[in-house]
Design a protein around this motif. Structure first.
Motif, PDB file in Angstrom:
ATOM      1  N   ASP A  81     -33.314  26.507-113.990  1.00  0.00           N
ATOM      2  CA  ASP A  81     -33.421  26.398-112.543  1.00  0.00           C
ATOM      3  C   ASP A  81     -33.402  24.933-112.098  1.00  0.00           C
ATOM      4  O   ASP A  81     -32.756  24.586-111.105  1.00  0.00           O
ATOM      5  N   GLU A  91     -30.087  23.756-111.806  1.00  0.00           N
ATOM      6  CA  GLU A  91     -29.321  24.604-110.893  1.00  0.00           C
ATOM      7  C   GLU A  91     -28.360  25.523-111.644  1.00  0.00           C
ATOM      8  O   GLU A  91     -27.202  25.681-111.292  1.00  0.00           O
ATOM      9  N   LYS A 149     -28.373  29.368-114.246  1.00  0.00           N
ATOM     10  CA  LYS A 149     -29.114  30.571-114.583  1.00  0.00           C
ATOM     11  C   LYS A 149     -28.765  30.978-116.005  1.00  0.00           C
ATOM     12  O   LYS A 149     -27.683  30.670-116.505  1.00  0.00           O
ATOM     13  N   SER A 178     -36.453  29.424-118.208  1.00  0.00           N
ATOM     14  CA  SER A 178     -36.013  29.760-116.862  1.00  0.00           C
ATOM     15  C   SER A 178     -36.226  28.578-115.908  1.00  0.00           C
ATOM     16  O   SER A 178     -35.342  28.262-115.095  1.00  0.00           O
ATOM     17  N   CYS A 179     -37.360  27.922-116.001  1.00  0.00           N
ATOM     18  CA  CYS A 179     -37.640  26.742-115.167  1.00  0.00           C
ATOM     19  C   CYS A 179     -36.659  25.618-115.474  1.00  0.00           C
ATOM     20  O   CYS A 179     -36.178  24.927-114.566  1.00  0.00           O
TER      21      CYS A 179
END
Length: 82
Positions: free
Chosen positions: A65, A68, A70, A61-62
């Motif tokens: 992120d 930019e 998902k 997830s990081c």
């Protein structure tokens, strides 16, 4: 976990990593730059990308992120039975 589950899991893992690598390359970010943005150890993104280490769900997830992006689950297409 049976062999089928392990195989499916590894395939999904590799596909997700391949997509994240494509996005990183498209944006022109280096692995080292992502290490800094994510806040992980130096060289860790490189190890993820070459398969030496496996990020957990939080780090996936990081990683997304930081690019930019998902992570989105899309249902598989069902095949018709004969």
């Amino acid at each position: 976990m049976d062999n089928y589950s392990t195989l499916c899991s590894m395939t999904a893992y590799k596909e997700l990593i391949q997509e994240l690598v494509k996005v990183r390359q498209k944006t022109g970010q280096s692995q080292s730059e992502l290490d800094v943005v994510i806040g992980c150890a130096e060289g860790l993104v490189s190890k993820w990308e070459c398969g030496m280490r496996k990020p957990g769900a939080f780090l996936f997830s990081c990683w997304a992120d930081a690019l930019e992006c998902k992570i989105q689950l899309i249902p598989k297409k069902k095949t018709e039975s004969a």
